[in-house]
Design a protein around this motif. Structure first.
Motif, PDB file in Angstrom:
ATOM      1  N   GLU A 171     -34.174  42.625  -4.548  1.00 27.34           N
ATOM      2  CA  GLU A 171     -32.697  42.847  -4.558  1.00 27.34           C
ATOM      3  C   GLU A 171     -32.161  43.675  -3.201  1.00 27.34           C
ATOM      4  OE1 GLU A 171     -28.952  42.286  -6.274  1.00 27.34           O
ATOM      5  OE2 GLU A 171     -31.062  41.447  -7.004  1.00 27.34           O
ATOM      6  N   ALA A 172     -33.072  44.762  -3.136  1.00 29.25           N
ATOM      7  CA  ALA A 172     -32.755  45.637  -2.098  1.00 29.25           C
ATOM      8  C   ALA A 172     -33.113  45.047  -0.479  1.00 29.25           C
ATOM      9  CB  ALA A 172     -33.406  46.951  -2.247  1.00 29.25           C
ATOM     10  N   LEU A 173     -33.933  44.106  -0.473  1.00 30.17           N
ATOM     11  CA  LEU A 173     -34.380  43.348   0.567  1.00 30.17           C
ATOM     12  C   LEU A 173     -33.256  42.328   1.204  1.00 30.17           C
ATOM     13  CD1 LEU A 173     -38.141  42.734  -0.195  1.00 30.17           C
ATOM     14  CD2 LEU A 173     -37.319  44.366   1.173  1.00 30.17           C
ATOM     15  N   ARG A 174     -32.401  41.842   0.118  1.00 31.24           N
ATOM     16  CA  ARG A 174     -31.918  40.782   0.348  1.00 31.24           C
ATOM     17  C   ARG A 174     -30.809  40.770   1.646  1.00 31.24           C
ATOM     18  NH1 ARG A 174     -28.578  39.298  -4.377  1.00 31.24           N
ATOM     19  NH2 ARG A 174     -30.725  38.672  -5.179  1.00 31.24           N
ATOM     20  N   PRO A 175     -30.260  41.982   1.637  1.00 31.89           N
ATOM     21  CA  PRO A 175     -29.392  42.001   2.849  1.00 31.89           C
ATOM     22  C   PRO A 175     -29.921  41.796   4.231  1.00 31.89           C
ATOM     23  CG  PRO A 175     -28.581  43.540   1.442  1.00 31.89           C
ATOM     24  CD  PRO A 175     -29.950  43.176   0.926  1.00 31.89           C
ATOM     25  N   ALA A 176     -31.280  42.407   4.401  1.00 32.65           N
ATOM     26  CA  ALA A 176     -31.780  42.501   5.599  1.00 32.65           C
ATOM     27  C   ALA A 176     -32.489  41.055   5.839  1.00 32.65           C
ATOM     28  CB  ALA A 176     -33.090  43.582   5.437  1.00 32.65           C
ATOM     29  N   VAL A 177     -32.856  40.411   4.837  1.00 34.40           N
ATOM     30  CA  VAL A 177     -33.206  39.042   4.755  1.00 34.40           C
ATOM     31  C   VAL A 177     -32.360  38.015   5.531  1.00 34.40           C
ATOM     32  CG1 VAL A 177     -34.509  37.003   3.698  1.00 34.40           C
ATOM     33  CG2 VAL A 177     -35.015  39.388   3.121  1.00 34.40           C
ATOM     34  N   VAL A 178     -31.160  38.191   4.645  1.00 30.07           N
ATOM     35  CA  VAL A 178     -29.932  37.358   5.072  1.00 30.07           C
ATOM     36  C   VAL A 178     -29.679  37.584   6.593  1.00 30.07           C
ATOM     37  CG1 VAL A 178     -27.277  36.778   4.595  1.00 30.07           C
ATOM     38  CG2 VAL A 178     -29.121  37.261   2.814  1.00 30.07           C
ATOM     39  N   GLY A 179     -29.593  38.917   6.783  1.00 32.86           N
ATOM     40  CA  GLY A 179     -29.053  39.225   8.320  1.00 32.86           C
ATOM     41  C   GLY A 179     -30.210  38.571   9.094  1.00 32.86           C
ATOM     42  N   GLN A 180     -31.411  38.505   9.128  1.00 29.22           N
ATOM     43  CA  GLN A 180     -32.201  37.828   9.855  1.00 29.22           C
ATOM     44  C   GLN A 180     -32.118  36.368   9.864  1.00 29.22           C
ATOM     45  OE1 GLN A 180     -36.396  38.877   9.742  1.00 29.22           O
ATOM     46  NE2 GLN A 180     -36.043  40.765  10.746  1.00 29.22           N
ATOM     47  N   LEU A 181     -31.791  35.786   8.735  1.00 31.84           N
ATOM     48  CA  LEU A 181     -31.503  34.369   8.817  1.00 31.84           C
ATOM     49  C   LEU A 181     -30.464  34.057   9.416  1.00 31.84           C
ATOM     50  CD1 LEU A 181     -31.792  31.512   7.594  1.00 31.84           C
ATOM     51  CD2 LEU A 181     -30.631  32.150   5.497  1.00 31.84           C
ATOM     52  N   ARG A 182     -29.291  34.772   9.379  1.00 38.38           N
ATOM     53  CA  ARG A 182     -28.135  34.251  10.184  1.00 38.38           C
ATOM     54  C   ARG A 182     -28.358  34.665  11.609  1.00 38.38           C
ATOM     55  NH1 ARG A 182     -27.113  31.057   7.166  1.00 38.38           N
ATOM     56  NH2 ARG A 182     -26.686  31.791   4.921  1.00 38.38           N
ATOM     57  N   TYR A 183     -29.065  35.490  11.788  1.00 37.46           N
ATOM     58  CA  TYR A 183     -29.490  35.883  13.425  1.00 37.46           C
ATOM     59  C   TYR A 183     -30.456  34.515  13.961  1.00 37.46           C
ATOM     60  CZ  TYR A 183     -32.358  37.441  17.358  1.00 37.46           C
ATOM     61  OH  TYR A 183     -32.850  37.619  18.576  1.00 37.46           O
ATOM     62  N   VAL A 184     -31.180  34.040  13.067  1.00 40.27           N
ATOM     63  CA  VAL A 184     -31.818  33.094  13.599  1.00 40.27           C
ATOM     64  C   VAL A 184     -30.954  31.725  13.799  1.00 40.27           C
ATOM     65  CG1 VAL A 184     -33.712  31.301  12.861  1.00 40.27           C
ATOM     66  CG2 VAL A 184     -33.968  33.810  12.871  1.00 40.27           C
ATOM     67  N   VAL A 185     -30.147  31.488  12.879  1.00 42.89           N
ATOM     68  CA  VAL A 185     -29.306  30.257  13.119  1.00 42.89           C
ATOM     69  C   VAL A 185     -28.393  30.479  14.233  1.00 42.89           C
ATOM     70  CG1 VAL A 185     -27.064  29.440  11.589  1.00 42.89           C
ATOM     71  CG2 VAL A 185     -29.150  30.186  10.363  1.00 42.89           C
ATOM     72  N   GLU A 186     -27.953  31.378  14.391  1.00 45.79           N
ATOM     73  CA  GLU A 186     -27.365  31.663  15.833  1.00 45.79           C
ATOM     74  C   GLU A 186     -28.158  30.904  16.980  1.00 45.79           C
ATOM     75  OE1 GLU A 186     -24.056  32.431  16.451  1.00 45.79           O
ATOM     76  OE2 GLU A 186     -23.821  32.218  14.253  1.00 45.79           O
ATOM     77  N   LEU A 187     -29.318  31.764  16.944  1.00 47.05           N
ATOM     78  CA  LEU A 187     -30.428  31.309  18.052  1.00 47.05           C
ATOM     79  C   LEU A 187     -30.358  29.795  18.056  1.00 47.05           C
ATOM     80  CD1 LEU A 187     -33.224  33.988  17.761  1.00 47.05           C
ATOM     81  CD2 LEU A 187     -31.437  33.977  19.378  1.00 47.05           C
ATOM     82  N   LEU A 188     -30.363  29.110  16.914  1.00 50.82           N
ATOM     83  CA  LEU A 188     -30.681  27.573  16.932  1.00 50.82           C
ATOM     84  C   LEU A 188     -29.488  26.953  17.624  1.00 50.82           C
ATOM     85  CD1 LEU A 188     -32.149  27.335  13.268  1.00 50.82           C
ATOM     86  CD2 LEU A 188     -33.239  26.665  15.404  1.00 50.82           C
ATOM     87  N   LYS A 189     -28.334  27.627  17.648  1.00 50.31           N
ATOM     88  CA  LYS A 189     -27.208  26.772  18.268  1.00 50.31           C
ATOM     89  C   LYS A 189     -27.525  26.766  19.906  1.00 50.31           C
ATOM     90  CE  LYS A 189     -23.965  28.552  14.757  1.00 50.31           C
ATOM     91  NZ  LYS A 189     -22.725  29.475  14.291  1.00 50.31           N
ATOM     92  N   GLU A 190     -28.250  27.461  20.549  1.00 50.56           N
ATOM     93  CA  GLU A 190     -28.546  27.401  21.812  1.00 50.56           C
ATOM     94  C   GLU A 190     -29.467  26.388  22.091  1.00 50.56           C
ATOM     95  OE1 GLU A 190     -28.765  31.050  23.472  1.00 50.56           O
ATOM     96  OE2 GLU A 190     -27.202  31.935  22.021  1.00 50.56           O
ATOM     97  N   ASN A 191     -29.441  25.806  23.299  1.00 50.31           N
ATOM     98  CA  ASN A 191     -30.763  25.097  23.965  1.00 50.31           C
ATOM     99  C   ASN A 191     -31.879  25.965  24.365  1.00 50.31           C
ATOM    100  OD1 ASN A 191     -29.139  22.513  23.476  1.00 50.31           O
ATOM    101  ND2 ASN A 191     -27.926  22.753  25.487  1.00 50.31           N
ATOM    102  N   ARG A 192     -32.813  25.482  23.721  1.00 46.95           N
ATOM    103  CA  ARG A 192     -34.326  26.391  24.039  1.00 46.95           C
ATOM    104  C   ARG A 192     -35.269  25.122  24.324  1.00 46.95           C
ATOM    105  NH1 ARG A 192     -32.823  31.454  23.650  1.00 46.95           N
ATOM    106  NH2 ARG A 192     -31.159  31.892  22.505  1.00 46.95           N
ATOM    107  N   PRO A 193     -36.469  25.609  24.560  1.00 45.12           N
ATOM    108  CA  PRO A 193     -37.849  24.437  24.756  1.00 45.12           C
ATOM    109  C   PRO A 193     -37.771  23.998  23.321  1.00 45.12           C
ATOM    110  CG  PRO A 193     -38.155  26.523  26.111  1.00 45.12           C
ATOM    111  CD  PRO A 193     -36.650  26.673  25.335  1.00 45.12           C
ATOM    112  N   ALA A 194     -38.342  22.912  23.142  1.00 45.97           N
ATOM    113  CA  ALA A 194     -38.463  22.159  21.954  1.00 45.97           C
ATOM    114  C   ALA A 194     -39.602  22.909  21.099  1.00 45.97           C
ATOM    115  CB  ALA A 194     -39.186  20.698  22.154  1.00 45.97           C
ATOM    116  N   SER A 195     -40.726  23.521  21.626  1.00 40.61           N
ATOM    117  CA  SER A 195     -41.667  24.083  20.856  1.00 40.61           C
ATOM    118  C   SER A 195     -41.160  25.491  20.367  1.00 40.61           C
ATOM    119  CB  SER A 195     -42.975  24.497  21.621  1.00 40.61           C
ATOM    120  OG  SER A 195     -42.675  25.264  22.766  1.00 40.61           O
ATOM    121  N   PHE A 196     -40.114  26.207  20.963  1.00 43.23           N
ATOM    122  CA  PHE A 196     -39.766  27.343  20.492  1.00 43.23           C
ATOM    123  C   PHE A 196     -38.586  26.937  19.476  1.00 43.23           C
ATOM    124  CE2 PHE A 196     -36.595  30.938  20.805  1.00 43.23           C
ATOM    125  CZ  PHE A 196     -37.669  31.789  20.599  1.00 43.23           C
ATOM    126  N   GLN A 197     -37.828  26.000  19.842  1.00 42.10           N
ATOM    127  CA  GLN A 197     -36.786  25.546  18.736  1.00 42.10           C
ATOM    128  C   GLN A 197     -37.370  25.193  17.540  1.00 42.10           C
ATOM    129  OE1 GLN A 197     -33.852  26.114  19.799  1.00 42.10           O
ATOM    130  NE2 GLN A 197     -32.295  24.621  18.643  1.00 42.10           N
TER     131      GLN A 197
END
Length: 447
Positions: free
Chosen positions: A164-190
């Motif tokens: 329960e207490a971890l969820r805000p941090a986990v969701v925050g990281q998830l949204r951070y990664v989702v934002e990174l996915l919107k940019e063009n990056r090398p295939a292996s990194f993506q």
């Protein structure tokens, strides 16, 4: 000093003491008051306040000069001293059922989202959004390593304290990664980012599942499937589907549970290099589904396949990190739980007990969860003393984790204990439970 609305409990040892049982049975108020004074340290003035009597009246009763015979006074004594109703020949008192265990659990409605208030010392979210536009972050392979390390840490802390207490941090990281996915990056990194996003979405779904917030859990599990499908990670898709199968058993949907786990097995077989450990875990999830459906033959066949696959495991197998938890102890306890669901309690009990002895002490949620399963199994076999002792031992680890799923199993044991409420061991368990239940169900939705 105890609050007037929640008087201090009498010690379980006093409530189960033969002298106390006899004194209550014959409604010998003098003997009850004396025992409460000598064995619980509650003096006459406090007895008077708790039972809405005058100190002089309590003194007269203890001196043998007065008897208390009126029913309303007997009820005040039961409620004020927290003596279970049946001990005084009364109906079960309302307070005997802890508030958090009354009724059945209902998943709360999703609240209407409101803009959170921002402390004066922190910038508003609009400022954060503007500053994010100026960021020159350049994620690299070390970023992926850090994110994966965080996920491993989250899982460890989830086992120890609940998610329960971890969820805000986990969701925050998830949204951070989702934002990174919107940019063009090398295939292996993506590809690595998609894998991390899938892990974070599954972990978020799991924290909702453990809180028995099933609609939210399914949303995040579905999101995890979508991320995994982007990189064709069929093993991980099998893992997520297995989680959804387990959730379906909790929602009384055995047909859905079987469909999900069969789909998981199909994905695992289609993947390259799926390890025996993964296949063994999936077979036991299949056994859960069959057991919930009441199919003896199919349940035993799935268990046999789980053990066959487990025997094929090698140290050199390239097991994915998310399945390493599935060792011999987990194999044994899940077998016991599947057989318990099937109604084969005599076979299930020694398996669950053996696994509980092996359980890692740091896994507080697992210890509590499996102990309540063992207690319910023992109770179904008529082993009341053992069941109450097992459940009592589980209360401490259960109170240290925020897990509505664990609290749910406690409620189920508590309900199944109803026919034995007057037995001394059940009285002792309820006394201990009432002392700990605010911690066990704090934050739990009310019916």
């Amino acid at each position: 000093m105890p609050e007037p609305t929640r008087p201090q409990e009498l010690p379980a040892g006093l409530l189960t003491h033969p002298e106390m049982i006899r004194a209550c049975r014959v409604r010998d108020s003098a003997a009850v008051f004396k025992l409460v004074k000598t064995r619980a340290g509650i003096y006459p003035s406090m007895i008077a306040r708790r039972c809405d009597l005058t100190p002089s009246r309590v003194g007269e009763v203890m001196a043998g000069r007065r008897q208390l015979l009126h029913m309303d006074v007997i009820e005040r004594i039961a409620d004020g001293l927290r003596i279970p109703g049946h001990m005084l020949g009364l109906a079960r008192r309302e307070w005997e059922t802890p508030v958090g265990l009354r009724g059945t659990y209902r998943e709360p409605l999703r609240p209407v989202s409101q803009a959170p208030s921002t402390p004066a010392s922190l910038p508003g979210s609009d400022v954060d959004s503007i500053l994010a536009l100026t960021s020159r972050a350049n994620p690299n392979p070390s970023t992926l390593h850090a994110l994966r390390s965080s996920i491993e840490d989250y899982w460890r802390r989830d086992d120890q304290h609940g998610g329960e207490a971890l969820r805000p941090a986990v969701v925050g990281q998830l949204r951070y990664v989702v934002e990174l996915l919107k940019e063009n990056r090398p295939a292996s990194f993506q590809q690595g980012l998609y894998g991390v996003a899938a892990e974070l979405a599954r972990l978020t779904g799991w924290t909702h599942f453990d809180a028995r917030q099933y609609n939210q859990a399914r949303t995040y599990f579905t999101e995890a499937l979508q991320f995994a499908r982007e990189i064709d990670d069929r093993e991980f898709m099998a893992n997520v589907l297995a989680c959804m199968s387990l959730q379906a058993t909790y929602q009384d949907g055995p047909g859905d549970a079987l469909a999900f786990v069969n789909a998981a097995q199909d994905e695992a077989r289609a993947a390259d290099g799926t390890t025996p450990r993964v296949l063994s875990m999936l077979s036991l999830r299949e056994a859960f589904a069959h057991a919930t459906l009441g199919s003896h033959t199919a349940t035993h066949a799935a268990i046999a396949e789980a053990y066959r696959q487990f025997e094929r495991i090698k140290v050199s197998d390239p097991d994915p990190a998310w399945v390493t938890y599935f060792g011999e102890t987990k194999l044994i306890v899940d077998t016991g739980i599947a057989l318990g669901r099937l109604g084969e309690a005599a076979t299930a009990e020694p398996l669950i007990a053996d696994a509980l002895r092996r359980e890692n002490s740091a896994n507080q949620r697992g210890r509590a969860f499996h102990a309540f399963w063992l207690a319910r199994t023992q109770l179904s076999l008529g082993k009341l003393d053992q069941a109450c002792q097992t459940a009592t031992d589980a209360l401490e680890p259960a109170s240290s984790v925020a897990s509505e799923r664990v609290a749910g199993h406690l409620r189920e044991f508590y309900d199944e204990l109803a026919p034995y409420r007057r037995e001394p061991v059940a009285v002792a368990f309820e006394s201990r439970l009432r002392n700990l239940v605010p911690m066990l169900v704090s934050g739990s939705p009310r019916p």
